[in-house]
Design a protein around this motif. Structure first.
Motif, short mmCIF file in Angstrom:
data_model
loop_
_atom_site.label_atom_id
_atom_site.label_comp_id
_atom_site.label_asym_id
_atom_site.label_seq_id
_atom_site.Cartn_x
_atom_site.Cartn_y
_atom_site.Cartn_z
N ASP A 378 0.82 -1.21 0.00
CA ASP A 378 0.00 0.00 0.00
C ASP A 378 0.85 1.27 0.00
O ASP A 378 0.33 2.37 0.12
N ARG A 379 2.18 1.11 -0.11
CA ARG A 379 3.07 2.26 -0.12
C ARG A 379 4.31 1.94 -0.97
O ARG A 379 4.71 0.77 -1.06
N ALA A 380 4.86 2.96 -1.56
CA ALA A 380 6.09 2.79 -2.33
C ALA A 380 7.28 2.73 -1.37
O ALA A 380 7.15 3.00 -0.18
N GLY A 381 8.44 2.41 -1.91
CA GLY A 381 9.64 2.39 -1.08
C GLY A 381 10.11 3.78 -0.73
O GLY A 381 10.90 3.95 0.20
N ASN A 382 9.63 4.79 -1.47
CA ASN A 382 9.97 6.18 -1.15
C ASN A 382 8.80 7.09 -1.51
O ASN A 382 7.97 6.76 -2.36
N HIS A 383 8.76 8.24 -0.85
CA HIS A 383 7.61 9.15 -0.99
C HIS A 383 7.54 9.79 -2.37
O HIS A 383 6.45 9.98 -2.91
N ILE A 384 8.68 10.11 -2.95
CA ILE A 384 8.67 10.78 -4.25
C ILE A 384 8.10 9.85 -5.32
O ILE A 384 7.31 10.27 -6.17
N ALA A 385 8.48 8.57 -5.28
CA ALA A 385 7.90 7.61 -6.23
C ALA A 385 6.40 7.50 -6.03
O ALA A 385 5.64 7.37 -7.00
N GLU A 386 5.96 7.56 -4.79
CA GLU A 386 4.51 7.49 -4.52
C GLU A 386 3.79 8.70 -5.08
O GLU A 386 2.67 8.58 -5.59
N ILE A 387 4.40 9.88 -5.00
CA ILE A 387 3.81 11.07 -5.60
C ILE A 387 3.67 10.88 -7.11
O ILE A 387 2.61 11.15 -7.70
N PHE A 388 4.73 10.38 -7.74
CA PHE A 388 4.69 10.14 -9.18
C PHE A 388 3.57 9.16 -9.55
O PHE A 388 2.92 9.31 -10.57
N GLY A 389 3.34 8.16 -8.72
CA GLY A 389 2.40 7.11 -9.06
C GLY A 389 0.96 7.39 -8.68
O GLY A 389 0.08 6.64 -9.09
N THR A 390 0.70 8.46 -7.93
CA THR A 390 -0.66 8.65 -7.41
C THR A 390 -1.31 10.00 -7.71
O THR A 390 -2.53 10.06 -7.78
N VAL A 391 -0.53 11.07 -7.88
CA VAL A 391 -1.18 12.39 -8.03
C VAL A 391 -0.90 13.05 -9.38
O VAL A 391 -1.24 14.21 -9.59
N GLY A 392 -0.29 12.32 -10.29
CA GLY A 392 -0.16 12.80 -11.65
C GLY A 392 0.85 13.93 -11.83
O GLY A 392 1.52 14.37 -10.90
N ILE A 393 0.91 14.42 -13.07
CA ILE A 393 1.89 15.44 -13.40
C ILE A 393 1.61 16.75 -12.69
O ILE A 393 2.53 17.48 -12.31
N LEU A 394 0.31 17.06 -12.47
CA LEU A 394 -0.01 18.29 -11.74
C LEU A 394 0.43 18.20 -10.29
O LEU A 394 0.94 19.19 -9.74
N GLY A 395 0.26 17.05 -9.68
CA GLY A 395 0.70 16.88 -8.31
C GLY A 395 2.21 16.97 -8.20
O GLY A 395 2.74 17.59 -7.27
N ILE A 396 2.92 16.36 -9.15
CA ILE A 396 4.38 16.39 -9.14
C ILE A 396 4.88 17.83 -9.29
O ILE A 396 5.72 18.31 -8.52
N LEU A 397 4.33 18.53 -10.29
CA LEU A 397 4.78 19.90 -10.54
C LEU A 397 4.47 20.82 -9.38
O LEU A 397 5.31 21.64 -8.97
N SER A 398 3.26 20.72 -8.82
CA SER A 398 2.89 21.61 -7.72
C SER A 398 3.74 21.35 -6.49
O SER A 398 4.12 22.29 -5.77
N TYR A 399 4.08 20.09 -6.24
CA TYR A 399 4.89 19.76 -5.07
C TYR A 399 6.32 20.25 -5.23
O TYR A 399 6.87 20.92 -4.35
N PHE A 400 6.93 19.95 -6.38
CA PHE A 400 8.31 20.35 -6.59
C PHE A 400 8.43 21.87 -6.77
O PHE A 400 9.46 22.46 -6.42
N LEU A 401 7.39 22.49 -7.31
CA LEU A 401 7.41 23.94 -7.43
C LEU A 401 7.38 24.58 -6.05
O LEU A 401 8.10 25.54 -5.77
N MET A 402 6.54 24.04 -5.16
CA MET A 402 6.47 24.55 -3.79
C MET A 402 7.81 24.38 -3.08
O MET A 402 8.34 25.34 -2.48
N VAL A 403 8.39 23.18 -3.15
CA VAL A 403 9.66 22.93 -2.47
C VAL A 403 10.78 23.74 -3.13
O VAL A 403 11.62 24.34 -2.43
N GLY A 404 10.80 23.78 -4.45
CA GLY A 404 11.85 24.51 -5.15
C GLY A 404 11.83 26.00 -4.85
O GLY A 404 12.89 26.62 -4.59
#
Length: 789
Positions: A378-404
């Motif tokens: 029910d979980r990936a081996g790491n959180h970033i892979a889980e983001i990639f696999g569950t919230v799509g390109i918008l989720g990835i971009l919004s998360y990395f944009l916020m952190v960046g």
């Protein structure tokens, strides 16, 4: 009558302080309790309860904040920071990801048993972030960064102490000292128990974060004003540092015992970045001794990444050498599954918290060769892979944009010579220890960075997520002590004040409704746990849990399987009650259907309904067709599952669709060449089609994989017997009896083989044994009578 103006002024001040104290209490309580809080009443003791605590205290803090602005200040005051829009953008994307999720209840409340990530938790953390940025101040004020850090580190120290108590079995000793029959929960008696999460690996990641944070705080800790550069601290200063060092080295020893490589990698990479930055910008200049601790921990991390020195020091049979470890999905598999999931649901992903769906659908064939092939992770081996696999390109971009943007702005502010004209820092040393901003910003930034690095090597639990957002908010507060504020005053407009008052009460009612609903779900989980403690006696508790939390598919799945079990028990009786059978069948089908309606894209729900129809096909017309459809639905969700392929194939055999069945069994064997059930079914099909030699070859190969499996040996022995290879059949039946002395079919078959060889006395002995195991069996009685004649 005389009016005491001062009295009313005192009441006004008290009311003002009341709102502020509630805000302060909610924030401080969260910071202190989150690392420590857990309860044993629910099925899952940590994430479930921490999530409730987070939501409740954030709700109270937000209500107090709104109440203070509306009823006391008569103005809406909001501190604007450069990161706010990026945080809001990320939260909005998470909302849309949950709305268009493959399993909406999982996105809202988290996957059952894990409970994180969830929309409820993400929004709670977003609210917590804005609580911090609008109510916490860098220096002055009721809630200060330094105060929150102290509370958080005390909480971490207590969490570390709890872990030591568990590792050394101190809880059991305390229990023996306490008078009466009072006992700690069983969970506390496990040596891996800790308040951070359910495993030592989760504890190790948290300790890596705490270690880096403390190293940063010690590096920038002020010395007495009279002490020159390079001077040693006095006794008072040493006492002040003692707590830091105690926490740091207590954490280090636990890290050595757990020896979890992602934790060491987090420390190594973060300290490398810190040391590189410190030397590049000459942060400490002549006082480079402050970096000694960083270099020491960096070397320790490097050594433990290469090899574990404790292995040669601790005996092999030492209890510390055999600590239980968590089963984690491999990093390569995590990224492979995440990439496939991103391709299928590019924009918003499968839905927040739905990694289980992505994993089931896209797990690789290589994974099936591992010993954990039956686990649905029910979980990936790491959180970033889980983001990639569950919230799509918008989720990835919004998360990395916020952190960046956060990291970029933090570095830009650190580079500025002076953030405040009243700051007495040396403008020529914007990074140095003489700069007030750097003293707090760099340690906070180190804490954030180590958590972010950890997301590339380990999954995220709720305490790691909480720490991430806590340090995000605190660092933003440290950026600027005179932030821009947006103020909407309605002191002179009571009509507007009335509108805001109505809004407050609507929000309050909304939170009250959420508390009521979540209270029902919590009570449901308490009842579910009580059912698990004694399933035979507590079925009513499971039924009550299903009624209270009717949207939780897990309860429906478990209840459906329980009804099916009751049906099987009743049907196995010599004189079954047809009414009970009918009721159990109807209830099992109803609960199975409810689970699939709530979570149509959950494999376990479709599989459970298929199992129900498979097992009731003898008493329910049309069950074979419905069962086939359910297994087909499950297989569409988990196409690389040899168990589902085989079960569907068995139903096709019953429906006399042999070609389709053979193809399903063949696919199962392709996925797992040694899979027992599929090979057995193929062998049986070969036998039914008079391809006896091929059936024997398949079973002989299978017997090499499973030399102690009685079913494999029995089927091979039966094939030998039917092929007149009697001696080989006798050897196998005898071998089965050595493994399982009460194997009735083996005794019966051995008796037949002895009879074929003319050894009637030996055959009679075997049939008498069968009769002993199955009293009253007419066929066996008749066989014995024939042999005795």
């Amino acid at each position: 009558m005389n009016f005491d103006i001062s009295k009313y002024r005192y009441i006004e001040i008290s009311q003002k302080l009341m709102w502020q104290k509630v805000i302060k209490l909610s924030i401080y309580a969260l910071v202190f309790l989150m690392p420590l809080f857990w309860l044993s009443f629910s099925f899952e003791a940590f994430e479930f309860n921490k999530g409730y605590l987070l939501f409740i205290l954030v709700s109270i803090g937000i209500l107090a904040w709104l109440g203070k602005m509306i009823f006391q200040d008569k103005e809406i005051r909001f501190r604007r920071t450069p990161l706010d829009l990026y945080v809001l953008g990320f939260l909005v994307v998470m909302i849309f990801s949950a709305l268009f999720s493959q399993d909406k209840i999982t996105s809202l409340l988290g996957f059952y048993g894990r409970f994180w990530p969830s929309l409820m938790g993400i929004l709670s953390l977003g609210g917590f972030y804005f609580l911090i940025t609008n109510n916490v101040k860098a220096k002055e004020g009721l809630i200060r960064i330094s105060g929150l850090l102290k509370v958080f580190l005390w909480s971490a120290f207590l969490a570390v102490s709890i872990s030591y108590f568990s590792l050394f079995g101190i809880w059991a000793r305390i229990e023996n000292v306490i008078p009466g029959n009072w006992q700690f929960p069983q969970l506390m008696k496990l040596r891996i128990f800790n308040s951070i999460g359910g495993s030592l690996e989760q504890l190790a990641i948290f300790l890596a974060f705490i270690s880096v944070l403390v190293i940063g705080l010690l590096a920038f800790k002020e010395k007495p004003a009279s002490a020159p550069a390079g001077a040693t601290a006095g006794k008072g200063e040493k006492r002040g540092n003692l707590g830091f060092y105690l926490l740091l080295f207590a954490s280090l020893f636990l890290l050595m015992l757990t020896d979890f490589w992602p934790a060491w990698l987090m420390i190594l990479l973060t300290l490398l970045c810190f040391l590189g930055f410190a030397f590049w910008k000459r942060v400490f200049k002549e006082d480079v001794g402050r970096l000694s601790l960083s270099i020491f921990f960096l070397l320790i991390a490097l050594i433990f990444l290469l090899f574990n020195p404790l292995q040669s020091l601790l005996p092999q049979d030492s209890s510390f050498s055999n600590l239980p470890s968590e089963v984690l999905l491999e990093q390569g598999t995590s990224w492979s599954v995440a990439g496939q999931g991103l391709k299928e649901h590019l924009v918003l992903g499968a839905g927040l918290g739905n990694f289980s769906y992505t994993f089931a659908k896209f797990k690789s064939v290589d994974f099936l060769q591992s010993e954990f092939w039956q686990i649905r992770f029910d979980r990936a081996g790491n959180h970033i892979a889980e983001i990639f696999g569950t919230v799509g390109i918008l989720g990835i971009l919004s998360y990395f944009l916020m952190v960046g943007m956060f990291l970029m702005i933090s570095l830009m502010i650190l580079k500025s010579k002076s953030q405040n004209p009243n700051d007495k820092s040396n403008p020529k040393e914007p990074y140095g220890v003489s700069n007030r901003a750097a003293k707090i910003q760099i340690p906070l930034l180190l804490g954030f960075v180590v958590l972010f690095i950890g997301q590339f090597v380990f999954y995220q639990n709720i305490i790691l997520a909480f720490s991430f957002w806590l340090f995000l908010g605190l660092t933003v507060v440290s950026w600027d002590r005179t932030p821009k504020e947006k103020v909407y005053s309605f002191k002179d407009f009571p009509e507007v004040g009335l509108i805001f008052s109505v809004i407050f009460w609507v929000v309050l009612i909304g939170f009250a409704f959420c508390f009521f609903s979540l209270g029902k779900y919590y009570l449901a989980d308490v009842k579910y746990k009580s059912y698990l403690v004694n399933p035979t006696q507590n079925l009513k508790n499971l039924e009550e849990a299903t009624r209270l939390a009717e949207k939780r598919g897990t309860y429906h799945i478990v209840l459906a399987r329980t009804y099916l079990q009751r049906f099987a028990q009743e049907a196995a009786k010599s004189t079954p009650d047809n009414q009970v059978i009918g009721n159990m069948v109807a209830l099992a089908v109803a609960e199975g259907k409810a689970a699939t309606e709530l979570s149509p894209n959950r494999v376990a729900a479709q599989e459970t309904l298929g199992v129900i129809y498979r097992d009731i096909r003898g008493v329910a017309q049309g069950a074979l067709e419905w069962g086939t459809k359910s297994f087909e639905n499950a297989l569409a969700l988990e196409p690389r599952n040899p168990v589902l392929l085989t079960e569907l194939g068995k139903l096709k055999v019953i429906d006399n669709r042999i070609t389709e069945a053979r193809e399903l069994f063949r696919r199962a064997v392709e996925l797992m060449p040694e899979y027992l059930d599929a090979n057995l079914q193929l062998s049986l099909l070969d036998e039914s089609e008079q391809r006896i030699e091929e059936a024997i070859r398949r079973m002989e190969t299978l017997a090499q994989f499973y030399p102690f499996n009685t079913e494999v040996l029995f089927q091979l022995g039966r094939l030998y017997y039917n092929s007149d290879r009697i001696d080989e059949a006798v050897d196998l039946f005898q071998q089965i009896i050595r493994f399982a002395p009460n194997h009735a079919n083996a005794h019966y078959s051995l008796g037949l083989a002895y009879e074929r060889r003319g050894e009637n006395e030996s055959a009679l002995r075997e049939f008498e044994k069968v009769l002993e195991l199955n009293p009253g069996n007419e066929d066996v009685v008749r066989k014995i009578e024939e042999l005795r004649k």
